[in-house]
Design a protein around this motif. Structure first.
Motif, PDB file in Angstrom:
ATOM      1  N   ALA A  33     -78.866 -49.499 -54.814  1.00 46.08           N
ATOM      2  CA  ALA A  33     -78.226 -50.252 -55.901  1.00 46.08           C
ATOM      3  C   ALA A  33     -79.163 -50.336 -57.104  1.00 46.08           C
ATOM      4  O   ALA A  33     -78.750 -50.108 -58.249  1.00 46.08           O
ATOM      5  CB  ALA A  33     -77.845 -51.644 -55.409  1.00 46.08           C
ATOM      6  N   ASP A  34     -80.447 -50.620 -56.834  1.00 48.19           N
ATOM      7  CA  ASP A  34     -81.423 -50.723 -57.931  1.00 48.19           C
ATOM      8  C   ASP A  34     -81.614 -49.384 -58.638  1.00 48.19           C
ATOM      9  O   ASP A  34     -81.943 -49.346 -59.827  1.00 48.19           O
ATOM     10  CB  ASP A  34     -82.793 -51.188 -57.389  1.00 48.19           C
ATOM     11  CG  ASP A  34     -82.742 -52.642 -56.935  1.00 48.19           C
ATOM     12  OD1 ASP A  34     -81.756 -53.321 -57.299  1.00 48.19           O
ATOM     13  OD2 ASP A  34     -83.658 -53.074 -56.219  1.00 48.19           O
ATOM     14  N   SER A  35     -81.409 -48.292 -57.896  1.00 42.53           N
ATOM     15  CA  SER A  35     -81.639 -46.974 -58.488  1.00 42.53           C
ATOM     16  C   SER A  35     -80.398 -46.424 -59.166  1.00 42.53           C
ATOM     17  O   SER A  35     -80.405 -45.283 -59.617  1.00 42.53           O
ATOM     18  CB  SER A  35     -82.130 -45.996 -57.416  1.00 42.53           C
ATOM     19  OG  SER A  35     -83.260 -46.515 -56.753  1.00 42.53           O
ATOM     20  N   GLY A  36     -79.301 -47.195 -59.164  1.00 38.41           N
ATOM     21  CA  GLY A  36     -78.163 -46.795 -59.992  1.00 38.41           C
ATOM     22  C   GLY A  36     -76.884 -46.425 -59.261  1.00 38.41           C
ATOM     23  O   GLY A  36     -75.897 -46.071 -59.909  1.00 38.41           O
ATOM     24  N   ALA A  37     -76.858 -46.496 -57.926  1.00 36.18           N
ATOM     25  CA  ALA A  37     -75.602 -46.207 -57.218  1.00 36.18           C
ATOM     26  C   ALA A  37     -74.574 -47.299 -57.553  1.00 36.18           C
ATOM     27  O   ALA A  37     -74.898 -48.485 -57.516  1.00 36.18           O
ATOM     28  CB  ALA A  37     -75.835 -46.156 -55.713  1.00 36.18           C
ATOM     29  N   ALA A  38     -73.360 -46.876 -57.901  1.00 40.84           N
ATOM     30  CA  ALA A  38     -72.342 -47.837 -58.348  1.00 40.84           C
ATOM     31  C   ALA A  38     -71.884 -48.734 -57.199  1.00 40.84           C
ATOM     32  O   ALA A  38     -71.566 -49.897 -57.385  1.00 40.84           O
ATOM     33  CB  ALA A  38     -71.151 -47.084 -58.938  1.00 40.84           C
ATOM     34  N   GLU A  39     -71.822 -48.166 -56.000  1.00 43.02           N
ATOM     35  CA  GLU A  39     -71.360 -48.925 -54.832  1.00 43.02           C
ATOM     36  C   GLU A  39     -72.112 -48.401 -53.621  1.00 43.02           C
ATOM     37  O   GLU A  39     -72.241 -47.189 -53.444  1.00 43.02           O
ATOM     38  CB  GLU A  39     -69.845 -48.712 -54.656  1.00 43.02           C
ATOM     39  CG  GLU A  39     -69.249 -49.526 -53.517  1.00 43.02           C
ATOM     40  CD  GLU A  39     -67.796 -49.136 -53.221  1.00 43.02           C
ATOM     41  OE1 GLU A  39     -67.221 -48.353 -53.995  1.00 43.02           O
ATOM     42  OE2 GLU A  39     -67.277 -49.599 -52.193  1.00 43.02           O
ATOM     43  N   VAL A  40     -72.615 -49.315 -52.807  1.00 42.43           N
ATOM     44  CA  VAL A  40     -73.368 -48.904 -51.621  1.00 42.43           C
ATOM     45  C   VAL A  40     -72.709 -49.504 -50.390  1.00 42.43           C
ATOM     46  O   VAL A  40     -72.352 -50.683 -50.382  1.00 42.43           O
ATOM     47  CB  VAL A  40     -74.842 -49.371 -51.692  1.00 42.43           C
ATOM     48  CG1 VAL A  40     -75.641 -48.800 -50.525  1.00 42.43           C
ATOM     49  CG2 VAL A  40     -75.467 -48.971 -53.021  1.00 42.43           C
ATOM     50  N   VAL A  41     -72.518 -48.690 -49.374  1.00 40.51           N
ATOM     51  CA  VAL A  41     -71.901 -49.158 -48.128  1.00 40.51           C
ATOM     52  C   VAL A  41     -72.841 -48.799 -46.987  1.00 40.51           C
ATOM     53  O   VAL A  41     -73.360 -47.674 -46.942  1.00 40.51           O
ATOM     54  CB  VAL A  41     -70.535 -48.475 -47.894  1.00 40.51           C
ATOM     55  CG1 VAL A  41     -69.902 -48.981 -46.610  1.00 40.51           C
ATOM     56  CG2 VAL A  41     -69.612 -48.691 -49.076  1.00 40.51           C
ATOM     57  N   VAL A  42     -73.063 -49.744 -46.093  1.00 38.61           N
ATOM     58  CA  VAL A  42     -73.894 -49.470 -44.915  1.00 38.61           C
ATOM     59  C   VAL A  42     -73.007 -49.509 -43.689  1.00 38.61           C
ATOM     60  O   VAL A  42     -72.256 -50.464 -43.487  1.00 38.61           O
ATOM     61  CB  VAL A  42     -75.025 -50.520 -44.791  1.00 38.61           C
ATOM     62  CG1 VAL A  42     -75.791 -50.331 -43.484  1.00 38.61           C
ATOM     63  CG2 VAL A  42     -75.977 -50.419 -45.979  1.00 38.61           C
TER      64      VAL A  42
END
Lengths: 496, 264
Positions: free
Chosen positions: B254-263
């Motif tokens: 998220a900090d590096s710019g991914a718009a949405e992160v899912v784990v």
């Protein structure tokens, strides 16, 4: 021990449950119904069963009050004026619920709550608080999960709040149905319903098109889904529900032809006669329709009351007479299943109850979900647990039966918890199911606390409480516990 | 159906020749975990990568023995099928489907068939997602990109040497696809399996997220825990990542710019 004293001393019953149990014992000490010896023999054999309705019917089994009318006119008998805001509306409904009879003492239908409350939703925060307290009071005081509320098909603020609050509160009561119509129900609203179902096993999806068309054909512009999934006219209800246990009937027939030509017509005749007698006592003897304020104030009308012809165990009957073909898997078995249901449907249609006027006295078919003591008997026309086909195939195999049951039939599916990350998948399957002819579709996630037993909802945590010998607030917990043991309802195939 | 076409026919000869067929490892009629909504999943047989943690190693070999009959008399998988046969197989369940997802094996190993299947599915009202390891240069296959609803791209490792150690192949094409698909808006989802010790997960997640941000992509980045179930015996003792690592990587993405992160 004397059953009255046993009820009084039972440590695992609440006061309310004891009171209802004592009333049932008193009613059942009477024998006011005239039952033919043949019908009684079938009752004794468990072929015909009135599902604990009691020996002296003094109220319709399912009462579906005209709540829209109540909201407009209030009630002279109850001294309730027509409500003017959300607090008055929820209070008025809670007051009326206390006075709607049923065989459990609790109302089986709470109204199309979104449509009833929407005119009073002015400020969202206030409405959320009012509806939240309203739902909480329903769960804590209507201690029976055969209590049912409806929403849809259109999206409303009230409907959305009911879904959001149901998801937050995680209560078993009320049971909840979304009346779904692909042209009237917006996708995001339906998706919220699907996401809610994966958390709290409700709402179920009812085909608004199928139910709407069936009840229009009977002269009604509306219908309600009540109790487990029973379709009934608003402002009326059902006098009785008696079921034919097809699994128990199987040994009476030599083969499939004997079943269709001789055994089924005879069993249907006996059940119809028994139902007529129950209706006779209710209508002619009990005084309900002369004395209840619900009738006097037009909230229930005798000409909107029907009777429900129930059945269970089609799978077991088919498997007994289909020459080794399996119900839910083989086309030949399906063909026999359909012949049986068509045949019963005609027998029911050809009969008119002399004490009812709705639908010209003709009873409505109902695929009954079973009772907790059923063992090895599948609900209605369902495919047995443990023998379920792959999900879409299961739905397509079940759909042809749904057309025959305007007063209710439904299938229940358990999903992998991973489905919660993709509620649109559940919505796709529900939509496909209804488009394929399914009348009623229920789903839950395999890890949820609230689970759908057969048609009603129970909390697993409450079953565990009861297993420790403690009383449970909901009277349906005991039914759920027994069904888990006898019907294996927690062993449903898990869908991914 | 029982005959096995030669390689030329399978890869599509000139018009008028035998119909194009694909090697199909299996078909799932319903899935909640292969894209949005309910989807049928078409697994194509054969994959050029040899990932240590592969969960479907049986779908790796490109050539398998001639399909025979199972003991119950039904045809065994994998099968040679035309796109029409694939679509008619899932057609019975059309009412339940939002679309199809073509995966593998590696669906990019059979590009002509992939293109035809996506086109035919779209014509039948079933949009198709492509689930790929990125070994095929999709910029050179505009027909696939045009016919696809979107792409789900696996990024095994950012560093080429790590990628080669993990999969037996380099990742130049994967990184090119990441830029190309992200910039063109065709990327629906990027995924990385987090397997501690096999590669530098932090560098991969950071670089990939920055690449998504550079391309202005709104694709979600799915971080998948390695799970030992189903993998080959040699890799079963590999430890799955702990929650703390997954949370750290999620925050990093998220900090590096991914718009949405899912784990998952």
């Amino acid at each position: 021990m004397n059953p009255i004293l046993a009820t009084i001393e039972d440590r695992a019953l609440t006061y309310q449950q004891k009171l209802a149990g004592l009333a049932r014992l008193a009613e059942n000490s009477l024998s006011v119904l005239t039952v033919t010896p043949e019908a009684q023999a079938y009752r004794d054999a468990g072929v015909i069963c009135d599902l604990f309705e009691g020996e002296a019917p003094y109220r319709p089994r399912y009462i579906v009050p005209d709540y829209e009318r109540f909201i407009k006119q209030g009630s002279a008998f109850l001294g309730v004026a027509p409500p003017t805001d959300i607090w008055e509306a929820t209070a008025a409904l809670l007051i009326l619920y206390r006075h709607v009879p049923s065989i459990t003492t609790f109302p089986v239908y709470l109204g199309d709550l979104d449509a009833l409350l929407e005119p009073f939703v002015r400020d969202e925060a206030e409405a959320r608080k009012a509806i939240g307290l309203f739902l909480l009071q329903i769960d804590r005081t209507i201690n029976d999960s055969f209590c049912h509320a409806d929403i849809g098909p259109r999206e409303t603020q009230a409907g959305r709040l009911i879904l959001e609050l149901s998801r937050e509160q995680k209560n078993a009561v009320p049971n909840l149905t979304l009346k779904y119509d692909p042209e009237l129900t917006p996708e995001p609203f339906a998706e919220l319903a699907a996401a809610t179902a994966l958390e709290v096993a409700k709402p179920s999806f009812a085909s608004h098109r199928i139910f709407g068309a069936d009840f229009r054909a009977m002269g009604f512009d509306d219908y309600a889904i009540v109790s487990c999934y029973n379709g009934l006219p608003k402002g009326g209800g059902s006098a009785t529900l008696v079921r034919l246990n097809l699994a128990r009937l199987a040994p009476y027939a030599k083969d499939a032809e004997d079943l269709l030509a001789r055994v089924l017509p005879e069993a249907a005749r006996l059940q119809l006669g028994y139902m007529d007698e129950r209706v006779r006592f209710l209508v002619r003897e009990s005084g309900f329709f002369e004395s209840s304020f619900l009738v006097k104030e037009g909230l229930v009308r005798a000409d909107r009351v029907t009777g429900m012809f129930g059945l269970v165990g089609l799978a077991e009957l088919v498997n007994a007479h289909a020459g080794g073909k399996r119900f839910g898997h083989d086309d030949e078995a399906e063909a026999l299943g359909l012949r049986i249901i068509e045949s019963l449907s005609e027998l029911v249609r050809d009969h008119s109850c002399p004490y009812l006027t709705m639908n010209e006295g003709r009873y409505l078919m109902h695929a009954q979900v079973g009772i907790d003591s059923d063992s090895g008997i599948s609900p209605g026309c369902r495919i047995p647990i443990g023998d379920e086909p792959e999900l879409p195939e299961h739905i397509l195999r079940s759909a042809p039966y749904h057309a025959f049951f305007p007063s209710g039939i439904g299938d229940v599916f358990a999903f992998e918890p991973t489905a919660k990350a993709n509620p649109r998948q559940l919505l796709d399957i529900a939509k496909g199911a209804l488009a394929s002819g399914l009348r009623y579709f229920s789903a839950y996630a395999a890890d949820a606390d609230v689970v759908r037993i057969t048609g009603y909802l129970v909390k697993r945590s409450e079953i565990e409480r009861m297993n420790r010998g403690e009383a449970s607030l909901q009277d349906t917990t005991a039914l759920g516990r027994n069904a888990v043991n006898n019907l294996g309802v927690l062993e449903r195939r898990i869908r991914s | 159906m029982a005959d096995t076409p030669d390689a030329t026919a399978a890869q599509g000869g000139p018009a008028g020749e035998a119909p194009l067929r694909g090697r199909i490892a299996k078909i799932l009629n319903t899935s909640a975990v292969d894209g949005p909504g309910n989807r049928a999943v078409i697994f194509l047989q054969g994959c050029s990568f040899d990932c240590a943690y592969c969960h479907n190693p049986e779908t790796r070999p490109a050539i398998t023995a001639k399909p025979g009959l199972r003991p119950d008399g039904k045809e065994a998988w994998p099968r040679w099928m035309t796109s029409g046969q694939v679509l008619s197989s899932v057609g019975r369940y059309r009412a339940f489907l939002r679309g199809i997802t073509v995966t593998g094996g590696e669906c990019g190993e059979q590009p002509e068939f992939l293109q035809e299947l996506l086109r035919d599915a779209r014509a039948a009202g079933l949009p198709g997602l492509v689930d790929t390891n990125g070994s095929l240069d999709y910029e050179a296959w505009p027909g696939i990109v045009a016919a696809a609803e979107g792409f789900m791209l696996d990024l095994k490792a950012w560093d080429t040497d790590e990628h080669r150690a993990l999969t037996g192949a380099g990742n130049a094409s994967v990184l090119k696809n990441l830029d190309f698909l992200a910039a063109s808006g065709a990327l629906y989802e990027l995924r990385t399996v987090i397997a501690p010790g096999l590669f530098d997960a932090e560098a991969t997640v950071r670089n990939a997220s920055e690449a998504l941000a550079r391309a202005g992509s709104k694709a979600r980045y799915k971080l998948i825990r390695f799970r030992p179930q189903g993998v080959r015996a040699a890799w079963r003792s590999l430890p799955p990542p702990d929650d703390a690592l997954m949370e750290r990587l999620s925050a990093l993405a998220a900090d590096s710019g991914a718009a949405e992160v899912v784990v998952v």
